[in-house]
Design an enzyme around this catalytic site. Sequence first.
Site, PDB file in Angstrom:
ATOM      1  N   ASN A  47       0.869  -1.180   0.000  1.00 37.05           N
ATOM      2  CA  ASN A  47       0.000   0.000   0.000  1.00 37.05           C
ATOM      3  C   ASN A  47       0.903   1.225   0.000  1.00 37.05           C
ATOM      4  O   ASN A  47       1.504   1.551   1.013  1.00 37.05           O
ATOM      5  CB  ASN A  47      -0.894  -0.031   1.254  1.00 37.05           C
ATOM      6  CG  ASN A  47      -1.750   1.219   1.377  1.00 37.05           C
ATOM      7  OD1 ASN A  47      -1.791   2.051   0.473  1.00 37.05           O
ATOM      8  ND2 ASN A  47      -2.436   1.349   2.500  1.00 37.05           N
ATOM      9  N   TRP A  48       0.966   1.864  -1.155  1.00 34.43           N
ATOM     10  CA  TRP A  48       1.867   3.028  -1.272  1.00 34.43           C
ATOM     11  C   TRP A  48       1.284   4.288  -0.638  1.00 34.43           C
ATOM     12  O   TRP A  48       1.950   5.310  -0.544  1.00 34.43           O
ATOM     13  CB  TRP A  48       2.190   3.284  -2.756  1.00 34.43           C
ATOM     14  CG  TRP A  48       3.246   2.359  -3.302  1.00 34.43           C
ATOM     15  CD1 TRP A  48       3.727   1.205  -2.722  1.00 34.43           C
ATOM     16  CD2 TRP A  48       3.971   2.509  -4.545  1.00 34.43           C
ATOM     17  NE1 TRP A  48       4.692   0.627  -3.519  1.00 34.43           N
ATOM     18  CE2 TRP A  48       4.858   1.412  -4.644  1.00 34.43           C
ATOM     19  CE3 TRP A  48       3.949   3.442  -5.568  1.00 34.43           C
ATOM     20  CZ2 TRP A  48       5.722   1.239  -5.736  1.00 34.43           C
ATOM     21  CZ3 TRP A  48       4.800   3.274  -6.667  1.00 34.43           C
ATOM     22  CH2 TRP A  48       5.678   2.184  -6.737  1.00 34.43           C
ATOM     23  N   LYS A  49       0.019   4.213  -0.239  1.00 33.17           N
ATOM     24  CA  LYS A  49      -0.650   5.372   0.375  1.00 33.17           C
ATOM     25  C   LYS A  49      -0.459   6.613  -0.523  1.00 33.17           C
ATOM     26  O   LYS A  49      -0.447   6.477  -1.738  1.00 33.17           O
ATOM     27  CB  LYS A  49      -0.130   5.577   1.797  1.00 33.17           C
ATOM     28  CG  LYS A  49      -0.226   4.283   2.631  1.00 33.17           C
ATOM     29  CD  LYS A  49       0.013   4.463   4.083  1.00 33.17           C
ATOM     30  CE  LYS A  49      -0.132   3.119   4.780  1.00 33.17           C
ATOM     31  NZ  LYS A  49      -0.059   3.185   6.232  1.00 33.17           N
ATOM     32  N   GLU A  83      -5.242  -4.912  10.484  1.00 34.11           N
ATOM     33  CA  GLU A  83      -4.219  -3.895  10.685  1.00 34.11           C
ATOM     34  C   GLU A  83      -4.513  -3.122  11.973  1.00 34.11           C
ATOM     35  O   GLU A  83      -5.326  -2.163  11.954  1.00 34.11           O
ATOM     36  CB  GLU A  83      -4.211  -2.896   9.528  1.00 34.11           C
ATOM     37  CG  GLU A  83      -3.929  -3.511   8.176  1.00 34.11           C
ATOM     38  CD  GLU A  83      -3.353  -2.500   7.195  1.00 34.11           C
ATOM     39  OE1 GLU A  83      -2.260  -2.755   6.687  1.00 34.11           O
ATOM     40  OE2 GLU A  83      -3.973  -1.446   6.966  1.00 34.11           O
ATOM     41  N   HIS A 124      -9.505   1.261   4.898  1.00 37.04           N
ATOM     42  CA  HIS A 124      -8.240   1.426   5.626  1.00 37.04           C
ATOM     43  C   HIS A 124      -8.471   2.374   6.804  1.00 37.04           C
ATOM     44  O   HIS A 124      -9.251   3.330   6.692  1.00 37.04           O
ATOM     45  CB  HIS A 124      -7.170   1.987   4.685  1.00 37.04           C
ATOM     46  CG  HIS A 124      -5.795   1.909   5.270  1.00 37.04           C
ATOM     47  ND1 HIS A 124      -5.356   2.796   6.224  1.00 37.04           N
ATOM     48  CD2 HIS A 124      -4.788   1.020   5.079  1.00 37.04           C
ATOM     49  CE1 HIS A 124      -4.118   2.464   6.586  1.00 37.04           C
ATOM     50  NE2 HIS A 124      -3.759   1.390   5.896  1.00 37.04           N
ATOM     51  N   GLY A 165       2.825   2.104  10.916  1.00 39.58           N
ATOM     52  CA  GLY A 165       3.852   3.143  10.828  1.00 39.58           C
ATOM     53  C   GLY A 165       4.567   3.442  12.131  1.00 39.58           C
ATOM     54  O   GLY A 165       5.266   4.448  12.240  1.00 39.58           O
ATOM     55  N   SER A 171       3.541  -2.285  10.268  1.00 44.45           N
ATOM     56  CA  SER A 171       4.979  -2.357  10.538  1.00 44.45           C
ATOM     57  C   SER A 171       5.612  -3.682  10.118  1.00 44.45           C
ATOM     58  O   SER A 171       6.515  -4.187  10.780  1.00 44.45           O
ATOM     59  CB  SER A 171       5.263  -2.077  12.019  1.00 44.45           C
ATOM     60  OG  SER A 171       4.893  -0.749  12.357  1.00 44.45           O
ATOM     61  N   GLU A 174      -6.818   4.717   7.891  1.00 44.98           N
ATOM     62  CA  GLU A 174      -6.546   6.126   7.582  1.00 44.98           C
ATOM     63  C   GLU A 174      -7.765   6.774   6.915  1.00 44.98           C
ATOM     64  O   GLU A 174      -8.022   7.960   7.107  1.00 44.98           O
ATOM     65  CB  GLU A 174      -5.284   6.233   6.712  1.00 44.98           C
ATOM     66  CG  GLU A 174      -4.032   6.001   7.554  1.00 44.98           C
ATOM     67  CD  GLU A 174      -2.856   5.374   6.817  1.00 44.98           C
ATOM     68  OE1 GLU A 174      -2.845   5.367   5.578  1.00 44.98           O
ATOM     69  OE2 GLU A 174      -1.951   4.867   7.511  1.00 44.98           O
TER      70      GLU A 174
HETATM   71  P1  13P Z   1       3.187   0.304   7.606  1.00 44.14           P
HETATM   72  O1  13P Z   1       3.663  -1.002   7.003  1.00 44.14           O
HETATM   73  O2  13P Z   1       3.939   1.504   7.112  1.00 44.14           O
HETATM   74  O3  13P Z   1       3.108   0.198   9.104  1.00 44.14           O
HETATM   75  O4  13P Z   1       1.676   0.535   7.078  1.00 44.14           O
HETATM   76  C1  13P Z   1       0.772  -0.514   7.173  1.00 44.14           C
HETATM   77  C2  13P Z   1      -0.436  -0.148   6.427  1.00 44.14           C
HETATM   78  O5  13P Z   1      -1.192   0.734   6.816  1.00 44.14           O
HETATM   79  C3  13P Z   1      -0.720  -0.881   5.178  1.00 44.14           C
HETATM   80  O6  13P Z   1      -2.010  -0.627   4.715  1.00 44.14           O
END
Ligand code: 13P
Length: 264
Positions: free
Chosen positions: A13-15, A169, A99, A175, A215, A101
């Site tokens: 997931n490149w966000k 998640e 997600h 993160g 993470s 976020e």
């Molecule tokens: P990280 O791997 O940067 O913790 O992010 C996880 C994530 O939100 C994947 O969707």
Amino acid sequence: MTGSLRKPLVAGNWKMNGTSASLDEARKIAEGAQDFADVVDVMVCPPATLIARLDLRCAGTDLLLGGQDCHAEPAGAHTGDVSADMLVDAGASAVILGHSERRIDHKESSQSVADKVAAAHRVGLTAIVCVGETEIERKSGQANNVVGEQVRLSLPSTTTGQNVVIAYEPVWAIGTGMTPTTTDISEMHGVIRAMLADRFGEAAAAAMRILYGGSVKPANAAQLLRIDNVDGALVGGASLKAQDFLAILGIYGTRSVETVSVGA
Ligand code: 13P
């Protein structure tokens, strides 16, 4: 059933990261992932602006592409939104939905996530549905209930074992460098699968992949992804660099090692 009977999926997931300068990195991922194509499905979910260009740049490889969100409606007056059909048109076969976020930044409810999942299904996209508890919810012993409820409310009746992937998640693990214990992950994945069996039947629950996200790094991938009932990973930060992402995939190169069963 152990996780080894479902083909694992590792999705990056490149966000909100990536421009045309990232296309070479994507190509490196696609080429490196070919070594593991028989044993693991590999996907990159770039920003919507890059999907079509990654599709061209990674042509001839097995790399799968996904979006990061879609609107519940097929088209219309929704400035700034992207429809499921547009993602298919750009070359995606999947879309991340719900997600944390988006649940936080855009106040998305599980009901609105379910509407988006149904929209994804109408055009043949696989929905990667994210669920996870906050730190306060875990510390107060509510994690299983919160996640169980998210799973129950975020999945529409169109759900099958093939057209949905669940990504567990924990919000506090995203993160932060922190991860749950292997026992906690195993227990949560068991709770999710039981909830799926209850709602969609044993066969669908047994076929559906449940990923862990939060993470995941090269240093902890072997430990996290060999837990029984963990069918791959949704990777954020470590999916932006081909070297790190391919190192995570590398654990499937030694797939003969038994999956680890941990007592729940
Ligand atoms: P990280 O791997 O940067 O913790 O992010 C996880 C994530 O939100 C994947 O969707």
